[in-house]
Design a protein around this motif. Structure first.
Motif, PDB file in Angstrom:
ATOM      1  N   SER A 323      10.255  -9.462   2.684  1.00  0.00           N
ATOM      2  CA  SER A 323      10.945  -8.476   1.845  1.00  0.00           C
ATOM      3  C   SER A 323      11.196  -8.913   0.410  1.00  0.00           C
ATOM      4  N   GLY A 324      11.022 -10.186   0.073  1.00  0.00           N
ATOM      5  CA  GLY A 324      11.345 -10.613  -1.283  1.00  0.00           C
ATOM      6  C   GLY A 324      10.505 -11.787  -1.745  1.00  0.00           C
ATOM      7  N   VAL A 325      10.167 -11.796  -3.052  1.00  0.00           N
ATOM      8  CA  VAL A 325       9.425 -12.902  -3.636  1.00  0.00           C
ATOM      9  C   VAL A 325       9.742 -12.944  -5.130  1.00  0.00           C
ATOM     10  N   ILE A 326       9.747 -14.131  -5.700  1.00  0.00           N
ATOM     11  CA  ILE A 326      10.001 -14.298  -7.131  1.00  0.00           C
ATOM     12  C   ILE A 326       8.770 -14.875  -7.803  1.00  0.00           C
ATOM     13  N   ILE A 327       8.558 -14.459  -9.059  1.00  0.00           N
ATOM     14  CA  ILE A 327       7.391 -14.896  -9.825  1.00  0.00           C
ATOM     15  C   ILE A 327       7.821 -15.189 -11.260  1.00  0.00           C
ATOM     16  N   GLY A 328       6.926 -15.803 -12.028  1.00  0.00           N
ATOM     17  CA  GLY A 328       7.207 -16.059 -13.436  1.00  0.00           C
ATOM     18  C   GLY A 328       8.376 -17.001 -13.626  1.00  0.00           C
ATOM     19  N   PHE A 353      -1.150 -11.298  -5.350  1.00  0.00           N
ATOM     20  CA  PHE A 353      -1.809 -10.108  -4.816  1.00  0.00           C
ATOM     21  C   PHE A 353      -3.138 -10.431  -4.151  1.00  0.00           C
ATOM     22  N   SER A 354      -3.789 -11.504  -4.542  1.00  0.00           N
ATOM     23  CA  SER A 354      -5.002 -11.900  -3.828  1.00  0.00           C
ATOM     24  C   SER A 354      -4.655 -12.346  -2.412  1.00  0.00           C
ATOM     25  N   ILE A 355      -3.515 -13.001  -2.241  1.00  0.00           N
ATOM     26  CA  ILE A 355      -3.086 -13.419  -0.898  1.00  0.00           C
ATOM     27  C   ILE A 355      -2.609 -12.216  -0.097  1.00  0.00           C
ATOM     28  N   LEU A 356      -1.879 -11.300  -0.747  1.00  0.00           N
ATOM     29  CA  LEU A 356      -1.486 -10.074  -0.055  1.00  0.00           C
ATOM     30  C   LEU A 356      -2.721  -9.289   0.396  1.00  0.00           C
ATOM     31  N   LYS A 358      -5.582 -10.470   1.197  1.00  0.00           N
ATOM     32  CA  LYS A 358      -6.208 -11.169   2.321  1.00  0.00           C
ATOM     33  C   LYS A 358      -5.502 -10.863   3.633  1.00  0.00           C
ATOM     34  N   HIS A 359      -4.175 -10.695   3.565  1.00  0.00           N
ATOM     35  CA  HIS A 359      -3.393 -10.493   4.782  1.00  0.00           C
ATOM     36  C   HIS A 359      -3.138  -9.017   5.101  1.00  0.00           C
ATOM     37  N   ALA A 360      -3.527  -8.124   4.207  1.00  0.00           N
ATOM     38  CA  ALA A 360      -3.185  -6.713   4.406  1.00  0.00           C
ATOM     39  C   ALA A 360      -3.857  -6.157   5.652  1.00  0.00           C
ATOM     40  N   LEU A 361      -3.099  -5.357   6.396  1.00  0.00           N
ATOM     41  CA  LEU A 361      -3.661  -4.613   7.515  1.00  0.00           C
ATOM     42  C   LEU A 361      -3.968  -3.214   7.019  1.00  0.00           C
ATOM     43  N   LEU A 362      -5.238  -2.836   7.006  1.00  0.00           N
ATOM     44  CA  LEU A 362      -5.654  -1.539   6.500  1.00  0.00           C
ATOM     45  C   LEU A 362      -5.909  -0.583   7.659  1.00  0.00           C
ATOM     46  N   ASP A 363      -5.574   0.672   7.443  1.00  0.00           N
ATOM     47  CA  ASP A 363      -5.887   1.723   8.404  1.00  0.00           C
ATOM     48  C   ASP A 363      -7.396   1.897   8.426  1.00  0.00           C
ATOM     49  N   GLU A 364      -7.997   1.604   9.535  1.00  0.00           N
ATOM     50  CA  GLU A 364      -9.461   1.570   9.611  1.00  0.00           C
ATOM     51  C   GLU A 364     -10.087   2.937   9.359  1.00  0.00           C
ATOM     52  N   ASP A 365      -9.321   3.999   9.634  1.00  0.00           N
ATOM     53  CA  ASP A 365      -9.923   5.333   9.555  1.00  0.00           C
ATOM     54  C   ASP A 365      -9.574   6.084   8.280  1.00  0.00           C
ATOM     55  N   ASN A 366      -8.289   6.022   7.889  1.00  0.00           N
ATOM     56  CA  ASN A 366      -7.828   6.945   6.860  1.00  0.00           C
ATOM     57  C   ASN A 366      -7.382   6.301   5.545  1.00  0.00           C
ATOM     58  N   SER A 367      -6.918   5.070   5.605  1.00  0.00           N
ATOM     59  CA  SER A 367      -6.329   4.487   4.405  1.00  0.00           C
ATOM     60  C   SER A 367      -7.410   4.099   3.412  1.00  0.00           C
ATOM     61  N   PRO A 368      -7.230   4.435   2.136  1.00  0.00           N
ATOM     62  CA  PRO A 368      -8.177   3.965   1.125  1.00  0.00           C
ATOM     63  C   PRO A 368      -8.084   2.464   0.965  1.00  0.00           C
ATOM     64  N   SER A 383       4.809 -11.063   5.651  1.00  0.00           N
ATOM     65  CA  SER A 383       5.594 -12.295   5.787  1.00  0.00           C
ATOM     66  C   SER A 383       4.696 -13.524   5.751  1.00  0.00           C
ATOM     67  N   LEU A 384       3.566 -13.448   6.448  1.00  0.00           N
ATOM     68  CA  LEU A 384       2.615 -14.563   6.425  1.00  0.00           C
ATOM     69  C   LEU A 384       2.035 -14.759   5.031  1.00  0.00           C
ATOM     70  N   ALA A 385       1.767 -13.645   4.350  1.00  0.00           N
ATOM     71  CA  ALA A 385       1.208 -13.734   3.010  1.00  0.00           C
ATOM     72  C   ALA A 385       2.189 -14.373   2.036  1.00  0.00           C
ATOM     73  N   LEU A 386       3.445 -13.959   2.079  1.00  0.00           N
ATOM     74  CA  LEU A 386       4.436 -14.522   1.154  1.00  0.00           C
ATOM     75  C   LEU A 386       4.688 -15.996   1.445  1.00  0.00           C
ATOM     76  N   ALA A 387       4.657 -16.364   2.726  1.00  0.00           N
ATOM     77  CA  ALA A 387       4.813 -17.780   3.071  1.00  0.00           C
ATOM     78  C   ALA A 387       3.650 -18.601   2.528  1.00  0.00           C
TER      79      ALA A 387
END
Length: 510
Positions: A323-328, A353-356, A358-368, A383-387
């Protein structure tokens, strides 16, 4: 069943937060950006003291992050508004008492970094976000609380409508992911530390800074030379080194130079008591400046502009759950002496965002492509991506923080030493004549590549060991080494190389 769009909240609308909003929008998030300050594009907006900034140096890491934002308009606009700086210009006094200027190129291959106005860059990013239907920009909003378990936050609204009230209006918002890009004194980091066991350290170095300005030269009717408006070379970062302090000047595209005095607090206090002594102080330590900035302007700027501290900040991890991450600067504020603060923050965005992705779960049918799936499965993947982001990014951010502190010594003092110049010559000689060895200076690796900062240091240390071994071999068999490695046509360089190696060894051994 179609998944609801994920809501991403960004706190901080500076260059790093704005770039993060652009990346998030292009991945299908509903984005809300909350900024403490008024809209900087409003002519009535007066910058707060702690938001003032010297002109920024944009290098490959920042450019690469902009390149990956997907906005060709942004990339072209930014590059068109920059001024290439090919190196440092060191100002001093010669043996005959004359003013001297000694150029030191950043890169033997001619690569440059770029001076850019922070406000102009930020304004262009905000303009692009304003036209994005996935993004809402909300100014005059101060984060006062955040619960990263329930994913709710509270903000005070400080617009004109609430100015006459005893207490600002407070609103509650929800979010799927909050990104803190709200600077060194980050409210997001403060509230995240209530939920995450975060290691944290900060250091104020004994140096303050104050901003000055070299005005452009008055235009002469009929002049067509675009460089005529600059009083000194626009293609250099100008340095007046003073051993314990320094004065620098960075060009702006209107012909002016944004200048900064870096100096220990003791000297600042002495000049604050007697500001009329400032021109004499400058004539003694920064020769030629009073010919560029009239004495009365020098004193006026010193009196009116704030004398601000420099902070170096490290923490880890950079996230809480999904739910949270800090940058810059919220994650790794650094002193400005490597010119990497904004570049590192923008690189944070690209890597996060490159790590996000990699870990994103995409809707195989409908999601762009690029749309992030909600629900428990999506939260687990985020959570895995932010870690992973915290694990990957923190060591590199800590490394550049340390390099920035070290570079202050180089800029104010080492640039004058024979040892520094000889080592630079030797490393550049190896880079040009033995390219297969992959030899580069540390500065070139930091500023002109996207190598992880920790890898830059590792390779630089490895090169140092090779220098030591090469020097020992040269001493043992100078004829063999000379003929085998250099060849007859390089013999004129041998004396300089020997001197360089000797100086490097002397520096390595203390």
């Amino acid at each position: 069943m179609e998944q609801p769009r994920q809501k991403l909240v960004i706190i901080g609308a500076g260059p790093v937060g704005s770039l993060a909003a652009l990346y998030a929008s292009q991945r299908g998030f509903d984005v809300e950006v909350y900024e403490l300050r008024p809209d900087l594009r409003d002519p009535q907006t007066v910058p707060l003291n702690f938001t003032k900034s010297i002109n920024l140096a944009l290098s490959e890491r920042g450019i690469n992050a902009i390149r990956h934002s997907g906005s060709q308009e942004l990339l072209e606009n930014v590059l068109n508004r920059t001024i290439p700086m090919r190196g440092r210009m060191i100002h001093g006094i010669g043996s005959g008492g004359e003013f001297t200027q000694q150029p030191q190129d950043y890169d033997v291959g001619g690569r440059t970094i770029f001076a850019i106005d922070r406000g102009g860059l930020n304004s262009k990013l905000l303009d692009i976000l304003d036209s994005d239907p996935n993004v809402k920009l909300l100014f005059n909003h101060k984060l006062t609380g955040a619960d990263f378990r329930t994913r709710k936050a509270w903000l005070e609204v400080r617009d004109r409508d609430s100015a006459d009230k005893d207490r600002p209006k407070e609103i509650e918002i929800s979010f799927d992911l909050m990104i803190g890009a709200d600077g060194a004194h980050s409210a997001v980091r403060y509230h995240m530390m209530k939920f995450q066991r975060m290691n944290y350290q900060q250091e104020y170095i004994d140096t303050l800074w104050c901003e000055f300005r070299i005005d452009p030269r008055a235009e002469t009717p009929g002049t067509i030379d675009p460089l005529a408006k600059f009083r000194i070379s626009p293609n250099h970062l100008h340095i007046w080194p003073g051993k314990d302090f320094m004065f620098i000047a960075i060009p702006s595209d209107d012909g002016s130079f944004t200048c900064t005095l870096f100096m220990p607090s003791k000297e600042f206090l002495e000049l604050e008591e007697k500001p009329d002594n400032l021109p004499t102080f400058f004539d003694k330590h920064f020769p030629g400046v009073t010919a560029l900035i009239p004495s009365q302007d020098l004193i006026a700027s010193f009196k009116s502009n704030p004398h601000l501290p420099l902070i170096s900040l490290k923490c880890s991890p950079y996230h809480y759950d999904a739910s949270g991450v800090i940058i810059g600067d919220a994650a790794h504020a650094m002193v400005p002496f490597y010119g990497q603060g904004m570049n590192t923050g923008m690189e944070d965005v690209r890597i996060l965002f490159s790590i996000l992705d990699k870990h994103a779960l995409l809707d195989e049918d409908n999601s762009p492509a690029g749309e992030y799936k909600g629900g428990p499965a999506g939260s687990l993947q985020r959570s895995l991506a932010l870690a992973e982001y915290s694990t990957v990014r923190a060591p590199d951010a800590h490394t550049i923080n340390d390099l920035a502190l070290q570079n202050y010594v180089e800029m104010r003092s080492s640039v004058l030493s024979k040892r520094y110049r000889l080592r630079k010559y030797l490393e550049e000689f190896m880079s040009v004549h033995f390219p297969r060895l992959g030899w580069q200076t540390k500065y070139a690796r930091v500023s002109f590549s996207n190598e992880p900062y920790s890898e830059v240091v590792r390779r630089s240390e490895h090169q140092g060991k090779i220098l030591v071994q090469g020097f020992m071999a040269l001493l043992a068999s100078p004829f063999v080494v000379t003929t085998a490695l250099l060849g007859f046509r390089y013999r004129r360089h041998l004396a300089a190389i020997c001197r360089g190696w000797a100086e490097v060894i002397r520096g390595t051994l203390g």
